[in-house]
Design a protein around this motif. Structure first.
Motif, PDB file in Angstrom:
ATOM      1  N   GLY A 218       0.823  -1.196   0.000  1.00 55.32           N
ATOM      2  CA  GLY A 218       0.000   0.000   0.000  1.00 55.32           C
ATOM      3  C   GLY A 218       0.859   1.247   0.000  1.00 55.32           C
ATOM      4  O   GLY A 218       1.973   1.259   0.538  1.00 55.32           O
ATOM      5  N   TYR A 219       0.347   2.286  -0.630  1.00 49.31           N
ATOM      6  CA  TYR A 219       0.989   3.594  -0.575  1.00 49.31           C
ATOM      7  C   TYR A 219      -0.037   4.640  -0.138  1.00 49.31           C
ATOM      8  O   TYR A 219      -1.167   4.634  -0.612  1.00 49.31           O
ATOM      9  N   ILE A 220       0.392   5.492   0.753  1.00 53.51           N
ATOM     10  CA  ILE A 220      -0.418   6.670   1.070  1.00 53.51           C
ATOM     11  C   ILE A 220       0.242   7.833   0.344  1.00 53.51           C
ATOM     12  O   ILE A 220       1.387   8.187   0.639  1.00 53.51           O
ATOM     13  N   TYR A 221      -0.461   8.385  -0.646  1.00 53.40           N
ATOM     14  CA  TYR A 221       0.081   9.532  -1.374  1.00 53.40           C
ATOM     15  C   TYR A 221      -0.401  10.788  -0.663  1.00 53.40           C
ATOM     16  O   TYR A 221      -1.550  11.195  -0.784  1.00 53.40           O
ATOM     17  N   LEU A 222       0.506  11.362   0.111  1.00 54.49           N
ATOM     18  CA  LEU A 222       0.153  12.474   0.995  1.00 54.49           C
ATOM     19  C   LEU A 222       0.674  13.787   0.440  1.00 54.49           C
ATOM     20  O   LEU A 222       1.814  13.875  -0.021  1.00 54.49           O
ATOM     21  N   ARG A 223      -0.145  14.817   0.523  1.00 58.65           N
ATOM     22  CA  ARG A 223       0.312  16.121   0.035  1.00 58.65           C
ATOM     23  C   ARG A 223       1.377  16.687   0.982  1.00 58.65           C
ATOM     24  O   ARG A 223       1.319  16.507   2.200  1.00 58.65           O
ATOM     25  N   VAL A 224       2.337  17.375   0.386  1.00 58.70           N
ATOM     26  CA  VAL A 224       3.481  17.874   1.142  1.00 58.70           C
ATOM     27  C   VAL A 224       3.075  19.005   2.096  1.00 58.70           C
ATOM     28  O   VAL A 224       3.793  19.315   3.046  1.00 58.70           O
TER      29      VAL A 224
END
Lengths: 512, 157
Positions: A218-224
């Motif tokens: 799994g990947y959590i694509y988190l905003r910077v």
């Protein structure tokens, strides 16, 4: 025995002084020789009362807010550690109508537990959903999610169970779960509140998703722009690995699920799922053509579930209490609860998780308390920068995906931004075009070129250059964007533009 | 930082991260975290490490608003321009900020203390207008509170 004191570590609470208040409490307690156990919890979501302090007195939590550092000495004088009376005393948060009227399912623990304490999470019903998932077949887990009626909370409202079922039934050695945590819409912060205030619920939801569809990464694509959420997620993930809730052998089941947070880099369009996957692959965030659907050929060409934070964070309670339990909330085809976010020019901004079906007016006035400025609310933008401006005449619309769509408005991710009567809607329409121009990925012409031309046309309309002619041109341009764009960025920019034009023609200098 | 230590830093970040799937963004973040920006002369090394063309690496750096190829000031002020902040007066605040710092977006003050960047939502919409400096997020920012924050940072520096 030391007294437990809760002060929110939520980034919005910090932005208005929670760290300073916490430091003042610690300092004052030390000076007075009182032992306290300070817990930095998530926020209860009643932001006009932040920085909020809660003290445990006889196993009940007593609240004080909003507490400035200069109030702290008087709180100690009033013996607040034992629930003493004080002008800032609020009693129990759970009895405040704003909170009491809510139905907190996804946000059940936010503001209550220590976000990065696994023990606290488990003590508050955490990981019960995973336990049930481990005891069920993959198809049964997917069925629970389908039965719950859960639809994508990122905004598109696609049924989550159907997406999962497609990935489950697409054979592949490698599959992925992606959590879309690129919460870029203005007026939205529910994803951030979950990630900062209860990161384990997201981890559990993703783990269940992985088991259900046969994905082990799994990947959590988190905003910077979310540094606090980044820290909380990484701390929680490390604890989940230590306790075998992530890794090669989840709770002795022999099943594997790995999870990693990846940071975006300030591109709004990367909240679009195919652009997000390009970004995760290390490329420019250009939108992909669909089909193929990500569920069939997604990240690195493999079957991929892409779900929003709130969708995934709602899965544990569905698996814990059953799809039927969740489905019993809501109206029509909008089942369950929606965490709404009250933002902008409102008196009582914050988080309201409630079953679908309440009207926008109730939300704005009963919860939001009307405008912060005291002036009339002119319009609200629901559903982020690509959502329509809703005029007062439509405030009685129930909060329901289909009811909103019938008005040519968008419920989206549940963000609600209120504007008072000082707002100029022609300027807002121009801004919508400008935003699209800044954030366009550039792949399709309507969005790339149309947004810049739209800005110019809006400038002419505002400056009264061939106004009538340019309004016709603006409508034609919006038609091209609506029908010719590859994704929702270009495709929905006409929502704020045309709704502003249709409902507030006087701001454009024309008759309705 | 001297040129050779910069090269070493870049090389060690490439070595550490290049085998991750989709390594380019984590790698660029690593470099920007360490150096404050992504020097143009690091592009060939990154491209070599990931078996990409220099054009591909440059294309990625220039696509994302967050990545910068020039050093920023000591403090970067990220001022929110999005709708919620606008509804609470961020346009006037923006004018005040630009006027006070004497710079426009994407510029740095002559003394190198402050850079100014627009940001489109910090998720702080319940307490608009908002801005971020470093990892610190500020809510309900007014012209007065902005001046105070900037003065404090200026003194610190």
């Amino acid at each position: 025995m030391s007294i437990t004191v809760y002060i929110s570590g939520d980034s919005t609470a910090i932005s208005i002084g929670a760290n300073r208040t916490a430091a003042a409490v610690v300092k004052e307690a030390a000076q007075r020789g009182v032992e306290i156990n300070l817990v930095r919890n998530g926020s209860r979501g009643l932001y006009w009362l932040e920085p909020l302090i809660e003290v445990v007195v006889n196993n009940e939590r007593v609240a004080y807010g909003a507490v400035k550092p200069s109030d702290v000495a008087s709180l100690f004088d009033a013996d607040f550690l034992n629930g003493g009376q004080h002008p800032l005393a609020l009693g129990s948060v759970e009895e405040i109508p704003y909170f009491k009227k809510q139905q907190r399912l996804t946000f059940a623990r936010v503001g209550i537990t220590d976000p990065i304490s696994l023990d606290d999470y488990i003590a508050h019903d955490g990981y019960r959903g995973l336990k049930n998932a481990l005891a069920s077949s993959q198809a049964e887990v997917v069925k629970q999610v389908t039965d719950s009626g859960l639809r994508g909370r990122g905004g598109a409202a696609f049924p989550t169970g159907i997406k999962w079922n497609t990935v489950l039934n697409t054979p592949s050695e490698q599959k992925y779960i992606i959590c879309n945590a690129d919460e870029g819409d203005s007026g939205t912060f529910s994803d951030r509140m979950i990630m900062e205030g209860d990161p384990f619920v997201l981890i559990e939801g993703m783990t269940i998703a992985g088991l259900a569809v046969g994905a082990n990464q799994g990947y959590i694509y988190l905003r910077v722009e979310y540094p606090h959420a980044h820290k909380a997620l990484n701390a929680a993930i490390a604890k989940a690995y230590q306790a075998n809730y992530l890794g090669d052998n989840i709770q002795g089941s022999g099943k594997k699920f790995d999870l990693e947070v990846r940071l975006g880099a300030g591109a709004y369009v990367c909240g679009e799922e195919t652009s997000l996957m390009e970004s995760l692959e290390g490329k420019r965030g250009l939108v992909r053509f669909k089909p193929p659907l990500p569920a069939i050929s997604g990240l690195f060409g493999q079957p991929t579930v892409v779900n929003n934070v709130i969708s995934l964070a709602s899965v544990p309670i569905i698996l814990d209490k059953g799809g039927d339990y969740y489905r019993d909330f809501g109206m029509g085809r909008s089942r369950g609860t929606l965490p709404l976010q009250l933002a902008g020019n409102l008196k009582h901004t914050g988080l309201v998780e409630i079953a679908f079906g309440m009207t926008l007016r109730e939300l704005l006035y009963d919860f939001g308390g009307g405008s912060a400025s005291g002036r009339p609310i002119k319009a609200v933008q629901v559903g982020g920068p690509l959502g329509a401006f809703v005029p007062e005449s439509q405030f009685d619309t129930p909060l329901d995906y289909e009811a909103f769509a019938a008005n040519w408005t968008v419920l989206g991710h549940g963000g609600v931004v209120a504007f008072d009567d000082t707002a100029n809607m022609a300027e807002m329409a121009r801004y919508a075009m400008e935003f699209c121009a800044i954030e366009s990925c550039g792949k399709c012409t309507p969005c790339r070129i149309g947004s810049t031309r739209g800005m110019e046309v809006m400038d002419d309309i505002i400056n009264n250059v061939d106004r009538e002619k340019n309004v016709v041109l603006l409508r034609s341009l919006c038609d091209t964007l609506l029908n010719g764009s590859l994704c929702a960025l270009g495709g929905m920019t006409p929502y704020p533009v045309l709704s502003a034009l249709n409902h507030f023609p006087e701001d454009f200098g024309i008759d309705g | 930082m001297t040129e050779s230590t910069t090269t070493e830093t870049v090389q060690s970040i490439i070595a550490e991260l290049k085998d991750k799937p989709g390594a380019l963004l984590p790698l660029l973040h690593g470099i920007q975290d360490a150096l404050g920006y992504i020097p143009e002369n690091s592009v060939p090394a990154i491209a070599g490490g990931l078996n990409l063309s220099r054009a591909e690496v440059h294309g990625v750096i220039s696509f994302y608003h967050y990545f910068r190829d020039t050093p920023a000031g000591k403090h970067t002020v990220h001022l929110c321009r999005a709708e919620s902040c606008q509804s609470m007066g961020s346009n006037a605040l923006e004018a005040h900020v630009k006027n006070t710092l004497g710079i426009d977006y994407h510029e740095t003050t002559a003394d190198g203390l402050f850079s100014l960047e627009p940001v489109y939502c910090l998720g702080n919409c319940a307490c608009s207008p908002a801005m971020q400096i470093g990892e610190e997020i500020y809510g309900r920012v007014s012209a007065e509170s902005f001046d105070e924050i900037i003065n404090d940072l200026g003194v610190e520096a």
